[in-house]
Write a protein that holds these residues in place. Structure first.
Motif, mmCIF file in Angstrom:
data_model
loop_
_atom_site.group_PDB
_atom_site.id
_atom_site.type_symbol
_atom_site.label_atom_id
_atom_site.label_comp_id
_atom_site.label_asym_id
_atom_site.label_seq_id
_atom_site.Cartn_x
_atom_site.Cartn_y
_atom_site.Cartn_z
ATOM 1 N N ALA A 182 0.815 -1.213 0.000
ATOM 2 C CA ALA A 182 0.000 0.000 0.000
ATOM 3 C C ALA A 182 0.851 1.268 0.000
ATOM 4 O O ALA A 182 0.371 2.347 -0.329
ATOM 5 N N LEU A 183 2.142 1.145 0.345
ATOM 6 C CA LEU A 183 3.014 2.319 0.351
ATOM 7 C C LEU A 183 3.302 2.824 -1.059
ATOM 8 O O LEU A 183 3.754 3.943 -1.232
ATOM 9 N N VAL A 184 3.077 1.953 -2.073
ATOM 10 C CA VAL A 184 3.378 2.353 -3.446
ATOM 11 C C VAL A 184 2.070 2.648 -4.175
ATOM 12 O O VAL A 184 1.269 1.742 -4.399
ATOM 13 N N PRO A 185 1.813 3.923 -4.520
ATOM 14 C CA PRO A 185 0.591 4.211 -5.273
ATOM 15 C C PRO A 185 0.624 3.488 -6.618
ATOM 16 O O PRO A 185 1.705 3.302 -7.189
ATOM 17 N N SER A 186 -0.553 3.049 -7.117
ATOM 18 C CA SER A 186 -0.550 2.196 -8.317
ATOM 19 C C SER A 186 0.089 2.904 -9.513
ATOM 20 O O SER A 186 0.704 2.272 -10.361
ATOM 21 N N SER A 187 -0.007 4.230 -9.561
ATOM 22 C CA SER A 187 0.588 4.937 -10.701
ATOM 23 C C SER A 187 2.117 4.863 -10.672
ATOM 24 O O SER A 187 2.772 5.157 -11.658
ATOM 25 N N TRP A 188 2.679 4.478 -9.526
ATOM 26 C CA TRP A 188 4.139 4.390 -9.396
ATOM 27 C C TRP A 188 4.652 2.958 -9.475
ATOM 28 O O TRP A 188 5.860 2.745 -9.523
ATOM 29 N N ALA A 189 3.750 1.978 -9.498
ATOM 30 C CA ALA A 189 4.176 0.575 -9.377
ATOM 31 C C ALA A 189 5.150 0.175 -10.477
ATOM 32 O O ALA A 189 6.048 -0.630 -10.252
ATOM 33 N N HIS A 190 4.965 0.720 -11.690
ATOM 34 C CA HIS A 190 5.811 0.298 -12.812
ATOM 35 C C HIS A 190 6.842 1.351 -13.194
ATOM 36 O O HIS A 190 7.429 1.301 -14.256
ATOM 37 N N ARG A 191 7.024 2.334 -12.300
ATOM 38 C CA ARG A 191 8.194 3.199 -12.426
ATOM 39 C C ARG A 191 9.243 2.613 -11.513
ATOM 40 O O ARG A 191 8.953 1.747 -10.698
ATOM 41 N N GLY A 192 10.458 3.106 -11.630
ATOM 42 C CA GLY A 192 11.454 2.500 -10.754
ATOM 43 C C GLY A 192 12.755 3.239 -10.752
ATOM 44 O O GLY A 192 12.843 4.381 -11.207
ATOM 45 N N VAL A 193 13.751 2.551 -10.227
ATOM 46 C CA VAL A 193 15.083 3.150 -10.086
ATOM 47 C C VAL A 193 16.128 2.139 -10.535
ATOM 48 O O VAL A 193 15.872 0.944 -10.575
ATOM 49 N N GLY A 194 17.308 2.662 -10.843
ATOM 50 C CA GLY A 194 18.471 1.807 -11.027
ATOM 51 C C GLY A 194 19.316 1.939 -9.771
ATOM 52 O O GLY A 194 19.929 2.976 -9.548
ATOM 53 N N LEU A 195 19.296 0.922 -8.936
ATOM 54 C CA LEU A 195 20.093 0.994 -7.699
ATOM 55 C C LEU A 195 21.576 0.911 -8.069
ATOM 56 O O LEU A 195 21.968 0.050 -8.853
ATOM 57 N N PRO A 196 22.403 1.790 -7.482
ATOM 58 C CA PRO A 196 23.821 1.818 -7.881
ATOM 59 C C PRO A 196 24.637 0.721 -7.204
ATOM 60 O O PRO A 196 25.780 0.934 -6.832
ATOM 61 N N ALA A 197 24.068 -0.461 -7.011
ATOM 62 C CA ALA A 197 24.763 -1.585 -6.376
ATOM 63 C C ALA A 197 24.031 -2.858 -6.771
ATOM 64 O O ALA A 197 22.926 -2.801 -7.299
ATOM 65 N N GLY A 198 24.666 -3.989 -6.514
ATOM 66 C CA GLY A 198 23.973 -5.265 -6.677
ATOM 67 C C GLY A 198 24.263 -6.001 -7.970
ATOM 68 O O GLY A 198 23.933 -7.172 -8.095
ATOM 69 N N THR A 199 24.884 -5.312 -8.946
ATOM 70 C CA THR A 199 25.121 -5.950 -10.245
ATOM 71 C C THR A 199 26.576 -5.821 -10.660
ATOM 72 O O THR A 199 27.164 -4.747 -10.549
ATOM 73 N N LEU A 200 27.152 -6.918 -11.127
ATOM 74 C CA LEU A 200 28.500 -6.927 -11.714
ATOM 75 C C LEU A 200 28.339 -6.904 -13.227
ATOM 76 O O LEU A 200 27.541 -7.675 -13.772
ATOM 77 N N PHE A 201 29.101 -6.066 -13.899
ATOM 78 C CA PHE A 201 28.982 -5.915 -15.354
ATOM 79 C C PHE A 201 30.395 -6.043 -15.941
ATOM 80 O O PHE A 201 31.277 -5.262 -15.587
ATOM 81 N N ALA A 202 30.577 -7.026 -16.796
ATOM 82 C CA ALA A 202 31.892 -7.223 -17.435
ATOM 83 C C ALA A 202 31.738 -7.331 -18.935
ATOM 84 O O ALA A 202 30.701 -7.790 -19.440
ATOM 85 N N THR A 203 32.762 -6.902 -19.661
ATOM 86 C CA THR A 203 32.862 -7.233 -21.088
ATOM 87 C C THR A 203 34.146 -8.046 -21.276
ATOM 88 O O THR A 203 35.090 -7.926 -20.494
ATOM 89 N N ALA A 204 34.129 -8.887 -22.311
ATOM 90 C CA ALA A 204 35.303 -9.710 -22.611
ATOM 91 C C ALA A 204 35.315 -9.982 -24.105
ATOM 92 O O ALA A 204 34.274 -9.924 -24.763
ATOM 93 N N ARG A 205 36.499 -10.260 -24.641
ATOM 94 C CA ARG A 205 36.639 -10.452 -26.086
ATOM 95 C C ARG A 205 36.853 -11.916 -26.438
ATOM 96 O O ARG A 205 37.590 -12.627 -25.768
ATOM 97 N N ALA A 206 36.187 -12.326 -27.525
ATOM 98 C CA ALA A 206 36.478 -13.649 -28.094
ATOM 99 C C ALA A 206 37.814 -13.541 -28.815
ATOM 100 O O ALA A 206 38.100 -12.514 -29.420
ATOM 101 N N PRO A 207 38.640 -14.592 -28.764
ATOM 102 C CA PRO A 207 39.961 -14.491 -29.425
ATOM 103 C C PRO A 207 39.838 -14.430 -30.946
ATOM 104 O O PRO A 207 38.839 -14.842 -31.500
#
Ligand SMILES: [Zn+2]
Length: 274
Positions: free
Chosen positions: A249-274
């Motif tokens: 109930a703390l989230v009004p329905s108009s906000w349920a599908h909006r959101g944020v990108g939390l600046p933590a929790g995900t590791l992101f890597a790139t790597a090259r195929a030889p």
């Protein structure tokens, strides 16, 4: 079972117990994983259309939250381009096609692979891109047929991540770029939360990577030039409410599908195929 990363077959150390499942840590390489591991078939069976709108198993409502994901995919694709990624792109686990749309807008020629049949169809319809309905283990992917592969929030769901990475390495043209994200088990959020970390969901997340073990998996699969980038963890307010102890109930329905990108929790890597 031996470690899926370093193949060490000594009994692993117990790491923690959560949601009636045990996580263990390899004595040699430190990879954390579920024990026992399900079979590849049992693991793959989870990813049907209902998984994307079932708060208990997977996403609260992926399609409704698409805008939140697109914002973060746009940021990640900018970093893929900055790392030299261009051309034919394959998105593994493309769900309803949010990344395909952003990749098109960013100048790539995207294709998708998605095991949930209804979502695969939706992704093809909304993006106009080729989408294969199937799993990475079953899909027929021609060698050297892509310049970029995106593997966002998929690797931790796989029983044999190194084998999957090897397949993708073969699918990439020489010098092609793999971009991968996983939940960051070595990050501060995971370390202070212990077994209460929201990404410890052992029915779906089978492997828990740190920078060190993700790099190890990429190198073992034959990739080089591993680089880490910053990524956010996209979450809608509706999902935050559904997955937290706070009342919905703390989230009004108009906000349920909006959101944020939390600046933590995900590791992101790139790597090259030889
Ligand atoms: Zn190991």
């Amino acid at each position: 079972m031996s470690c899926p990363l370093c193949l060490d077959d000594r009994p692993p150390r117990h790491e923690l117990r959560a949601h009636d499942a045990d996580l263990v840590r390899c004595r040699q390489c430190g990879l954390v994983r579920v024990e026992p591991m399900p079979t590849a078939e049992a693991a793959a069976a989870l990813y049907d259309d209902a998984y994307f709108r079932d708060a208990e198993r997977g996403y609260v409502d992926y399609v409704a939250d698409e805008r939140v994901f697109r914002q973060e995919f746009r940021r990640r694709l900018r970093q893929v381009r900055a790392a030299g990624g261009r051309g034919r792109l394959l998105d593994i686990g493309c769900a309803s096609g949010a990344l395909l749309l952003e990749a098109q807008a960013a100048g790539f020629q995207p294709s998708g692979l998605e095991p949930a049949p209804g979502l695969a169809r939706r992704a093809a319809e909304t993006s106009g891109c080729p989408v294969i309905a199937g799993t990475l283990a079953d899909a027929l992917l021609a060698p050297a047929s892509f310049d970029v592969v995106t593997l966002f929030d998929v690797l931790e769901h796989l029983v044999d991540p190194v084998r999957a990475l090897r397949r993708l390495q073969v699918t990439l043209a020489g010098g092609g770029l793999l971009a991968v994200t996983v939940p960051d088990y070595g990050g501060l959020w995971a370390r202070v939360s212990g077994r209460h970390w929201p990404f410890i969901t052992p029915w779906e997340h089978l492997v828990y990577f740190t920078r060190r073990t993700l790099r190890g998996a990429l190198v073992r699969a034959g990739f080089d030039c591993v680089q880490f980038h910053s990524a956010r963890t996209p979450l809608s307010f509706g999902t935050l409410a559904a997955k937290s102890p706070w009342p919905d109930a703390l989230v009004p329905s108009s906000w349920a599908h909006r959101g944020v990108g939390l600046p933590a929790g995900t590791l992101f890597a790139t790597a090259r195929a030889p």
